[in-house]
Design a protein around this motif. Structure first.
Motif, PDB file in Angstrom:
ATOM      1  N   THR A 186      16.320 -16.420  -6.041  1.00 62.06           N
ATOM      2  CA  THR A 186      16.841 -15.873  -7.290  1.00 62.06           C
ATOM      3  C   THR A 186      18.121 -15.079  -7.065  1.00 62.06           C
ATOM      4  OG1 THR A 186      14.603 -15.705  -8.086  1.00 62.06           O
ATOM      5  CG2 THR A 186      16.253 -14.468  -9.291  1.00 62.06           C
ATOM      6  N   ASP A 215      11.762 -13.744  -3.947  1.00 66.57           N
ATOM      7  CA  ASP A 215      11.931 -14.102  -5.342  1.00 66.57           C
ATOM      8  C   ASP A 215      12.504 -15.522  -5.397  1.00 66.57           C
ATOM      9  OD1 ASP A 215      11.969 -13.817  -8.023  1.00 66.57           O
ATOM     10  OD2 ASP A 215      13.048 -11.922  -8.012  1.00 66.57           O
ATOM     11  N   VAL A 216      11.696 -16.440  -5.822  1.00 67.34           N
ATOM     12  CA  VAL A 216      12.096 -17.845  -5.776  1.00 67.34           C
ATOM     13  C   VAL A 216      12.005 -18.443  -7.174  1.00 67.34           C
ATOM     14  CG1 VAL A 216      11.499 -20.105  -4.849  1.00 67.34           C
ATOM     15  CG2 VAL A 216      11.251 -18.092  -3.423  1.00 67.34           C
ATOM     16  N   GLN A 217      13.010 -19.224  -7.517  1.00 66.71           N
ATOM     17  CA  GLN A 217      12.953 -19.901  -8.807  1.00 66.71           C
ATOM     18  C   GLN A 217      12.727 -21.382  -8.572  1.00 66.71           C
ATOM     19  OE1 GLN A 217      16.744 -18.901 -10.455  1.00 66.71           O
ATOM     20  NE2 GLN A 217      15.942 -17.066 -11.428  1.00 66.71           N
ATOM     21  N   ILE A 218      11.883 -21.950  -9.393  1.00 65.46           N
ATOM     22  CA  ILE A 218      11.675 -23.391  -9.308  1.00 65.46           C
ATOM     23  C   ILE A 218      12.276 -24.003 -10.553  1.00 65.46           C
ATOM     24  CG2 ILE A 218       9.931 -25.190  -9.310  1.00 65.46           C
ATOM     25  CD1 ILE A 218       8.269 -23.162  -7.621  1.00 65.46           C
ATOM     26  N   HIS A 219      13.202 -24.888 -10.332  1.00 62.27           N
ATOM     27  CA  HIS A 219      13.933 -25.471 -11.456  1.00 62.27           C
ATOM     28  C   HIS A 219      13.582 -26.928 -11.607  1.00 62.27           C
ATOM     29  CE1 HIS A 219      16.805 -22.175 -12.080  1.00 62.27           C
ATOM     30  NE2 HIS A 219      16.802 -22.017 -10.786  1.00 62.27           N
TER      31      HIS A 219
END
Lengths: 695, 459
Positions: A186, A215-219
């Protein structure tokens, strides 16, 4: 040039006298695939007109607007045409802000090859933009470049910044071929995981990512714009790793080796700007509409953006008219229409969502919806064109209907008085390559006469994409989605489209092999009995499934059986085995017997029943079995549900199969089958996919 | 009342046995008030008039006694649970299911927070949530607090991985570090509905949940679920994307399609209020963008979380956080009291302080405390009836009631339990002195727990 001046003056004078970096870009003007069917046989993809302008001009203009000074265009297929085009373009005029150098390399087979070529010529001196020659965009790449450079100053390991656009699931320009799942830090915007979704039902993301990054975003809502900002190291890495063919290979390679080499790839997401790659026909359709609807502003036809001599006027409802257009009485241009110069349109003609190129003649009472007509196209009276690409020089004779998803390549003639089936790909010459074997036998031998199904005056031949065996699995998924009318938000209509494509294909095949029907039947019967024997023997002798597969494959070649038939036979065999054993004794156990047999042959099934086509074959085989056996008929619903639950078949394909016209419709038992399947279909449709997580 | 409140006070304080061996966790003092007071206080501030407290059978009297002089207005309904059963939170909740008539707010007694509960209640109602949880972005300083007592091996904090949607409200994914497998996998159809998932790991679960009434009904049927945090919440989060089971009767045939298990499906419980579903049908409001699907994508189980970014929020469930809560509490005590007039004075009027003593404003001194000359007290709490000798130095420490500290002691970051007595010139750093323990003169200790030996053995 202004920003450059600022920069050089801002730099401390004595500190370094290094020449200010020239902004460079590499354009890959080849797609290395055949998504554009017969169209790219005569013209490279980059020169195909999109709303009357060659694709590569969009890309070059985008780069020029971004302040790029030096562009290398790598051309492979039909490179001469691209070179000539560039020579005659404004970029070769004196005083052009950007030098465009074509790099001819016939030997290149992939993006990787192109970059290795670039590397071997040592053309790259600083960070550069890597882009394909079919991207339409209006983004301010300069900002992204700055972010990239700033990041580079802090973090030398950053290799590449990929540009993505936010495009939620239902987005019209979302390319189904490039569906992708990304995991991104993120705060760092670093790409941690990159996976093309293809046909997979579940997507797995390594858990290490979560452990290492707080903090990881999965798109899944991003669309690859095919624009990336690369450091000079990128071509070198391609050279070092000769197995990198595509950009996907590269990204995956870097992410996997991340720990060893410490290189990273970052992400930039644009939200309000426009960027899309015309990577297949579906995208061609979508991007054309976007341009006419002015999403790409200022890249719109009336802006003289391409400094063309042609003047285009822009009217209400996105109607674009070039000079010398003649419109007949009562003709209606509804909305999103572009009309090229010297084009005349007959009376009472109705046009919507379409592009008509230069020097076209459209007759009276013609209906065109979603048609992309290039130059010098003649459409006679009372024709109807729905969502089709019509290349230059095509003539469509009177009262002809060109149906959804068709492509008419150069100089094709069709009609009069015919209705073309949907999704035909037609070309004016007979295919001359070695792949066209079976088609040769299908009747007409003189290339001057067309096949009668396309009309008496026709000059048209079916095009079959020659597939490299390596690329086969890749293309398989794509063919299905190659040309779609529209992105429907609801899945149902999707499936309808697909099913028509598929049923047509099978029709075509039937026709082709008509004469040899008997012979083939015998072959497949032999094949089938051999297959049954093989499976039985495999069980007795405990042969590994890999070897069984090998054996079946060799049988396939021995009997010259099409892969569809192999798929169907395998399913039939797997289900027949328990059927033979149980006989009429206990029907209640039949389902369990099927289940056991299926799980016993799971590796086999998984090997053959992979693509959605195969899955539909599988369902067809089950259907056939039902027709012949009343006990199977009674448990059909459960059998299919079981196959669905065990991931043999996907629900989409069940829908497709369901909507197919069954050859058994006349069969008295057909109704029974339907009553079995209807509730299942209803249930599948009603609710979304089920999470298979059970506890 | 729209919600009922349940405070879980039946915990044994297994993470801080040094203290809880002699004193129930719920009544451990924080800022000279029993821990449970803070939960009750936040409920009171939110307007709750009665509350169900789940407490160990043996601790009921103790809780009543300790709360008796805390000026609690809220009506208490203390439900005893057996001491020796070691029930989980969900089991306790199942035990009192008959008392639950509406949506219910469940909180742990060790939550010390100045949050006003209406944030989470708003969220719960706005999205018609099935379960809403409170999370807090814990500043790093709270994560690694040096705990007094024996230094254990560096305990790694168990992180939770929680995935949010684009608005940062809906919880789409939840797993704890221990449960993490090699890969995390998402159903493609789930991603189609929720194409953006932001997985955060630096959040602390405050153990405050709002549940729909049907969740309790569901819990009542599912005996297997023992804890709220460990089992119920992850289960609900996972079940969000699951569609209802195929009704058997719809399919012809003799054999049941899905194995005829009588285990009730979660979707049997999620009866939507007819009013609500009508509203959803009519409204143009939707919780997502990007597709034309119905609001919530027709998912009937939905979990949300409110993330508290600012303010004070700490769970006093370990020694480290417990003493930190004590150190921080003087700062926020005034904001917690509903009644500004009787604002908590940091030094009780009845305390006797001799000359030349310095007591920082970040301290609390209880009733009838006697403090000698030249005493310096910083960031410390001193309980009732303590006697502090001359020249004593107290820093960041907690002295419980009736303790005695003789002259010239120097105490840092330590907990002195009630009735303990320290002889003169002791030097303690990061220690725990247990109940009624005595330390001889000139004792020097660092990182030690001086408690009853018998108890030690038991631990």
């Amino acid at each position: 040039m202004a920003p450059n001046k600022n920069k050089s003056s801002g730099r401390a004078s004595g500190e370094d006298l290094k020449q200010e970096d020239v902004l460079q870009a590499v354009v890959i003007a080849d797609s290395f695939n055949v998504r554009f069917g017969p169209l790219t046989l005569k013209k490279p993809r980059a020169l195909l007109p999109l709303v009357n302008v060659p694709l590569i001009d969009y890309t070059l203009n985008f780069l020029a607007a971004a302040g790029i000074q030096e562009v290398f265009v790598v051309c492979c297929h039909l490179a001469d045409q691209i070179r000539t085009h560039l020579k005659n373009s404004k970029w070769s005029e004196v005083g052009s802000s950007m030098t465009v150098t074509p790099i001819l390399s016939d030997g290149c087979m992939s993006v990787g090859d192109s970059l290795r070529e670039i590397d071997s010529k040592s053309l790259i001196r600083s960070d550069f933009i890597l882009i394909t020659g079919d991207v339409v965009s209006n983004i301010a790449i300069q900002n992204i470049m700055d972010i990239h450079k700033k990041r580079r100053e802090k973090d030398k390991s950053s290799l590449m910044t990929m540009v993505y656009k936010k495009a939620p699931i239902g987005h019209a320009t979302r390319c189904h071929e490039d569906d992708i799942v990304l995991a991104v830090g993120t705060n760092t915007k670093r790409i941690l995981h990159y996976q093309k979704t293809r046909q997979e039902k579940r997507l797995n993301i390594p858990a290490d990512i979560l452990l290492d990054h707080s903090d990881v975003q999965i798109h899944y809502e991003l669309m690859d714009c095919q624009i990336s900002i690369c450091t000079p190291l990128v071509p070198q890495l391609y050279t070092d790793n000769f197995d990198y063919q595509t950009r996907e290979d590269f990204v995956k390679g870097i992410l996997i080796n991340e720990e060893i080499l410490g290189n990273t790839i970052h992400l930039h997401v644009i939200q309000d700007e426009y960027a899309a790659r015309v990577s297949n026909l579906q995208m061609y359709d979508a991007v054309s509409k976007d341009i006419m609807k002015r999403w790409t502003f200022p890249v719109v036809p009336d802006q003289n953006y391409f400094s063309d001599k042609k003047h285009v006027s822009y009217g209400r409802h996105n109607i674009y008219k070039s000079q010398d257009v003649s419109l007949g009485r009562g003709c209606v241009l509804e909305e999103n229409v572009f009309i090229g110069c010297n084009t005349s349109i007959g009376s009472n003609t109705h046009i919507i969502d379409s592009v008509i190129g230069d020097n076209c003649i459209i007759g009276d009472n013609v209906k065109i919806k979603g048609g992309y007509l290039w130059e010098n196209v003649r459409v006679e009276d009372d024709c109807c064109i729905d969502t089709a690409v019509v290349a230059s020089g095509v003539t469509i004779y009177r009262k002809t209907t060109v149906d959804v998803g068709s492509v008419l390549a150069w100089n094709v003639q069709v009609g009069p008085d015919v209705v073309l089936p949907p999704n035909v790909l037609l070309m004016s010459d007979k295919e001359k390559d070695e792949f066209a074997d079976s088609e040769d036998e299908d009747g007409t031998d003189q290339p001057t006469e067309g096949t009668p199904e396309f009309g008496s005056k026709s000059k048209a031949f079916n095009y079959k994409a020659c597939r490299d065996s390596d690329a086969e699995d890749d293309d398989d998924d794509v063919d299905e989605v190659m040309w779609r009318l529209k992105i429907h938000s609801d899945d149902e209509s999707f499936d309808d489209d697909d099913s028509t494509i598929l049923s047509d294909e099978s029709d075509m095949l039937d026709g082709d092999f008509g004469d040899f029907g008997d012979l083939e039947d015998k072959d497949s019967a032999m094949f089938y009995s051999e297959l049954i024997d093989t499976l039985k023997r495999a069980k007795e002798e405990n042969i590994k499934s890999d070897n069984v597969i090998l054996e079946i494959n060799s049988l396939k070649h021995a009997y010259n059986i099409s892969i569809n038939d192999v798929n169907m036979s395998v399913v039939k065999a797997v289900l027949d085995l328990p059927l033979e054993k149980t006989n009429t004794a206990d029907r209640s156990n039949l389902l369990n017997a099927f289940k056991n047999s299926l799980s016993e042959h799971r590796p086999l099934m998984l090997n053959y029943i992979k693509s959605s086509e195969a899955q539909i074959d599988c369902l067809k085989a089950v259907e056939e079995l039902c027709i012949n056996n009343e006990f199977v008929r009674k448990i059909l619903g459960k059998l299919i549900l079981h196959m669905y639950n065990e991931d043999y078949i996907e629900e989409n394909n069940i829908f497709k199969w369901y909507s197919l016209d069954s050859p058994n419709q006349t069969d008295p038992f057909y109704n029974q089958i339907q009553t079995q399947v209807d509730p299942l279909i209803k249930w599948l449709k009603e609710a979304e996919e089920e999470s298979s997580e059970e506890d | 009342m729209e919600f009922q409140a349940v405070v879980m006070a039946g915990g044994k304080g297994s993470r801080m046995t040094d203290l809880t061996s002699k004193c129930y966790k719920a009544v451990l003092p924080i800022g000279n008030r029993p821990m449970i007071w803070y939960s009750l206080n936040s409920l009171e501030r939110a307007g709750f008039e009665d509350v169900i407290i789940i407490a160990l059978e043996s601790s009921v009297n103790e809780i009543h006694r300790s709360l008796s002089n805390c000026n609690i207005k809220i009506k208490l309904d203390v439900v005893p649970i057996p001491d020796n059963e070691d029930w989980g939170t969900a089991e306790s909740l199942r035990y009192i299911r008959d008392k639950i008539k509406t949506d219910v707010l469940v909180m742990s007694c060790d939550l010390i927070s100045d949050l006003s509960l209406h944030h989470i209640a708003n969220l719960h109602q706005a999205y018609d949530s099935s379960a809403t949880m409170l999370l807090s972005t814990l500043p790093d300083q709270f994560i690694d607090i040096p705990a007094p007592g024996i230094k254990s091996k560096k305990k790694t904090v168990e992180r939770d991985f929680i995935g949010f949607d684009e608005n940062g409200k809906r919880v789409l994914f939840l797993t704890s570090e221990a449960d993490l497998e090699d890969t995390i996998s998402f159903q493609k159809s789930t991603l189609k509905r929720h194409p953006f998932i932001n997985i955060r790991s630096k959040l602390t679960d405050c153990h405050l949940y709002l549940f729909k009434k049907w969740v309790i009904d569901f819990l009542a049927q599912n005996q297997k679920i023992c804890t709220i945090k460990g089992e119920l919440i992850p289960y609900l989060v996972r079940r969000q994307f699951r569609r209802p089971k195929l009704p058997d009767t719809d399919l012809p045939g003799n054999v049941s399609l899905t194995q005829t298990d009588t285990k009730p499906d979660i979707h049997d419980f999620t009866s939507e209020d007819s009013n609500n579903s009508k509203i959803l049908e009519l409204t143009t409001w939707t919780d997502h963008e990007g597709d034309m699907a119905d609001c919530f994508h027709g998912e009937s189980v939905r979990c949300y979380a409110h993330i508290q970014d600012d303010g004070f929020c700490i769970r006093a469930n370990t020694l480290g956080t417990y003493i930190e809560a004590n150190r921080q509490i003087p700062k926020i005590l005034s904001t917690l009291s509903s009644n500004k007039n009787t604002s908590i004075k940091s030094v009780h009027p009845s305390a006797i302080i001799k000359e030349k003593s310095q007591i920082g404003s970040d301290c609390i001194v209880g009733e009838d405390v006697q403090i000698g000359e030249k005493v310096s007290i910083k960031r410390s709490i001193i309980g009732k009836n303590c006697v502090i000798g001359d020249k004593v130095k107290l820093t960041g420490s907690l002295i419980m009631d009736n303790a005695r500290i003789d002259e010239s002691c120097n105490i840092q970051g330590s907990i002195i339990c009630s009735k303990a007595s320290l002889s003169e010139k002791c030097e303690l750093k990061d220690c725990i002195v247990g109940h009624t323990q005595t330390i001889i003169a000139m004792g020097k200790f660092t990182n030690e727990a001086i408690i009853d030996v018998d108890k030690m053995m038991e631990i």
